[in-house]
Design a protein around this motif. Structure first.
Motif, PDB file in Angstrom:
ATOM      1  N   MET A   1       0.854  -1.189   0.000  1.00  0.00           N
ATOM      2  CA  MET A   1       0.000   0.000   0.000  1.00  0.00           C
ATOM      3  C   MET A   1       0.882   1.227   0.000  1.00  0.00           C
ATOM      4  O   MET A   1       1.849   1.279   0.726  1.00  0.00           O
ATOM      5  CB  MET A   1      -0.793  -0.033   1.280  1.00  0.00           C
ATOM      6  CG  MET A   1      -1.928   0.891   1.320  1.00  0.00           C
ATOM      7  SD  MET A   1      -3.374   0.206   0.576  1.00  0.00           S
ATOM      8  CE  MET A   1      -3.009  -1.491   0.354  1.00  0.00           C
ATOM      9  N   PRO A 301       7.071  -3.583  -3.891  1.00  0.00           N
ATOM     10  CA  PRO A 301       8.039  -3.080  -2.908  1.00  0.00           C
ATOM     11  C   PRO A 301       9.206  -4.038  -2.692  1.00  0.00           C
ATOM     12  O   PRO A 301       8.984  -5.229  -2.442  1.00  0.00           O
ATOM     13  CB  PRO A 301       7.206  -2.951  -1.621  1.00  0.00           C
ATOM     14  CG  PRO A 301       5.808  -2.781  -2.101  1.00  0.00           C
ATOM     15  CD  PRO A 301       5.718  -3.647  -3.330  1.00  0.00           C
ATOM     16  N   ILE A 343      13.305   1.215   2.050  1.00  0.00           N
ATOM     17  CA  ILE A 343      13.567   1.757   3.390  1.00  0.00           C
ATOM     18  C   ILE A 343      15.073   1.922   3.561  1.00  0.00           C
ATOM     19  O   ILE A 343      15.828   0.984   3.296  1.00  0.00           O
ATOM     20  CB  ILE A 343      13.027   0.808   4.489  1.00  0.00           C
ATOM     21  CG1 ILE A 343      11.510   0.645   4.356  1.00  0.00           C
ATOM     22  CG2 ILE A 343      13.397   1.334   5.874  1.00  0.00           C
ATOM     23  CD1 ILE A 343      10.893  -0.303   5.374  1.00  0.00           C
ATOM     24  N   TYR A 374      13.971   4.514   7.888  1.00  0.00           N
ATOM     25  CA  TYR A 374      13.378   3.579   8.855  1.00  0.00           C
ATOM     26  C   TYR A 374      12.935   4.328  10.110  1.00  0.00           C
ATOM     27  O   TYR A 374      13.668   5.156  10.655  1.00  0.00           O
ATOM     28  CB  TYR A 374      14.383   2.479   9.219  1.00  0.00           C
ATOM     29  CG  TYR A 374      13.874   1.609  10.345  1.00  0.00           C
ATOM     30  CD1 TYR A 374      12.652   0.947  10.227  1.00  0.00           C
ATOM     31  CD2 TYR A 374      14.599   1.466  11.537  1.00  0.00           C
ATOM     32  CE1 TYR A 374      12.151   0.175  11.266  1.00  0.00           C
ATOM     33  CE2 TYR A 374      14.115   0.678  12.569  1.00  0.00           C
ATOM     34  CZ  TYR A 374      12.886   0.044  12.432  1.00  0.00           C
ATOM     35  OH  TYR A 374      12.395  -0.716  13.453  1.00  0.00           O
TER      36      TYR A 374
END
Ligand code: 5AD
Ligand code: SF4
Length: 490
Positions: A1, A301, A343, A374
């Protein structure tokens, strides 16, 4: 998402963070609702479910929080700064409440689930706390507050999918819409709070999904995005409805659901988000290749390009596995566009591991990326097992490097589109000028062109003549005729 934070090229969605939304008015009532949404697309879809539940109780929405009787914030916990933004808003509303003690303020969504009674009791910021699975209870919760109590429902459910609720469309006359297909997540990536705030994964009945898409088409929508934390693990077996207990009944998987939605109408574009590298099979890619109206855009992702890091993140795949999925996309889908989430500075990340992310980006050349530093979240596996030990300056420097590289890749991919002619669904006036319209192509790039006599909802062919890393610019060379069937029997 997608949670929009650092993007190499800004999206329309980005402008929606913290957006106030309107419901159609209900004449003859005096109760006013102000609803504000933060975070992922699922929250925006959920707010339409909330609007539907409360419009049944005679609530009329307002865009002016000052005139509201009830203020609800649909919140996000994914990173610390998402929560900070909401706290600032809540403090504003607290001041308003001091002047008007009748005002009811509620927190919905992930922060409600994560913080439970804290917001009510310790911080005394709100009257209602309602988690993502308790929206059907909102009318009761509001009533409880009316009788002088604070109201909480943060129960997570194994069944709730709001399948039978027709969301109230908040953007009347809209062209693109979200449709939830799963709720919750079972993956337990070690950095992620979602499994704790949204609970176990459950899939929605495919018949209700297809019906909602048909209803949207009849309302004039021409694009749906199927939403789930991990759409590839969508699985619906009739026995899940509890009506028939027979595990041998046929099961619908994501590839089959995608095909069912693709068949709603050739004029209804279909997108989906988010795919998970560990679960995305070739069957899904084949459906994309088979149907012209299923967009060739895949959000996949990666988080990191280093296998040891992916293991610490508990992602369930290696770098090699991810690259195999990329190869499958490139093999099966012509004119694909791949986007990702990354990330920087997760626990114990070394320079070499960071460089592996950089090298993976260079190998794949993503068209688009959402890039984050992060942020440790309470209760997650990472918080319990690892130390958040990469210094903030290092996280920032790595993130900058990632953002700069992505900027080059986004620009390069757009430059490759210059000279081509692409099919665009017109979404509305461009932000900068009323004389221009914007839409998206199959690959999800924003395309800008002159208005002429064109209208939103039409499909046009646009010859691309210029670009930035964020946008394509072109001339309309053909207006495509609408499909003969513009109303679908339900
Ligand atoms: N810190 C930073 N980014 C996170 N994401 C999820 N949890 C965190 C966190 N604790 C990112 C991931 C995910 C996207 C929705 O948000 O990249 O794919
Ligand atoms: Fe979080 Fe991982 Fe689930 Fe995505 S797949 S919501 S990152 S736990």
């Amino acid at each position: 998402m997608q949670h929009n934070e650092h993007t190499a090229n800004k999206t329309i969605d980005e402008a929606r963070q913290g957006e106030a939304i309107m419901m159609p008015t209900n004449e003859g009532t005096s109760k006013k609702l102000y609803l504000e949404s933060y975070g992922c697309q699922m929250n925006f879809a959920d707010s339409e479910v909330v609007a539907s539940i409360l419009s049944g109780q005679g609530y009329e929405t307002t865009q002016d929080s000052k005139e509201a009787d009830v203020i609800l914030l649909n919140t996000c916990s994914i990173r610390e700064n998402a929560e900070q933004k909401v706290r600032v808003r809540l403090k504003d509303f607290k001041k308003q409440k001091n002047q008007n003690p009748e005002l009811v303020v509620g927190v919905l969504g992930c922060m409600a689930e994560r913080l439970k009674k804290n917001l009510l009791e310790e911080e005394k910021l709100v009257d209602i706390v309602a988690g993502p699975d308790s929206y059907r209870d909102l009318p009761n919760l509001i009533e409880e507050v009316g009788s002088g109590q604070k109201a909480v429902n943060v129960l997570l459910s194994r069944e709730e999918t709001y399948a039978d609720i027709t969301p109230v469309k908040l953007d009347k006359g809209g062209i693109t819409s979200y449709v939830s297909i799963t709720r919750g997540c079972d993956n337990m990536c070690s950095f992620c709070v979602v499994p704790f705030t949204r609970g176990r994964e459950r899939s929605r009945d495919p018949q209700t999904i297809v019906r909602e898409c048909k209803e949207l088409f009849n309302l004039g929508y021409r694009e749906v995005t199927l939403l789930g934390q991990n759409v590839d693990s969508y699985r619906f077996n009739l026995s899940a409805k509890g009506e028939i207990k027979d595990e041998n009944l046929p099961t619908t998987n994501f590839a089959q659901l995608l095909e069912m939605v693709a068949q709603v109408s050739p004029d209804m574009r279909v997108r989906f988000s988010t795919s998970h590298p560990k679960d995305m099979g070739d069957d899904v890619l084949e459906v994309i290749a088979k149907y012209e109206n299923v967009c060739s855009y895949i959000h996949l992702p990666v988080q990191s390009g280093n296998t040891a890091m992916l293991k610490r993140m508990n992602r369930g795949y290696s770098r090699e596995w991810y690259m195999d999925r990329i190869a499958a996309i490139k093999r099966i889908i012509p004119n694909y566009c791949i986007s990702t989430d990354i990330i920087s500075g997760f626990c114990d990340e070394t320079d070499e591991e960071h460089q592996d992310t950089i090298s993976l980006m260079k190998e794949v050349e993503f068209g688009f990326a959402y890039m984050y530093k992060y942020s440790e979240r309470p209760k997650t596996l990472a918080e319990r097992k690892f130390e958040d030990n990469v210094p903030d300056e290092v996280k920032s420097a790595r993130l900058e490097e990632i953002i700069a590289l992505q900027g080059q890749h986004s620009l390069k991919q757009h430059q490759e589109q210059v000279g081509k002619t692409v099919k665009v669904l017109i979404e509305g006036p461009s932000k900068r000028s009323d004389e221009q319209l914007f839409g998206r192509d199959d690959r999800n790039s924003v395309v800008i062109f002159d208005r002429g006599d064109l209208k939103k909802g039409q499909y046009v062919m646009v010859h691309i003549k210029d670009c930035t890393s964020a946008t394509l610019f072109g001339d309309v060379v053909e207006v495509l005729p609408p499909h003969p069937i513009q109303h679908i029997e339900l």
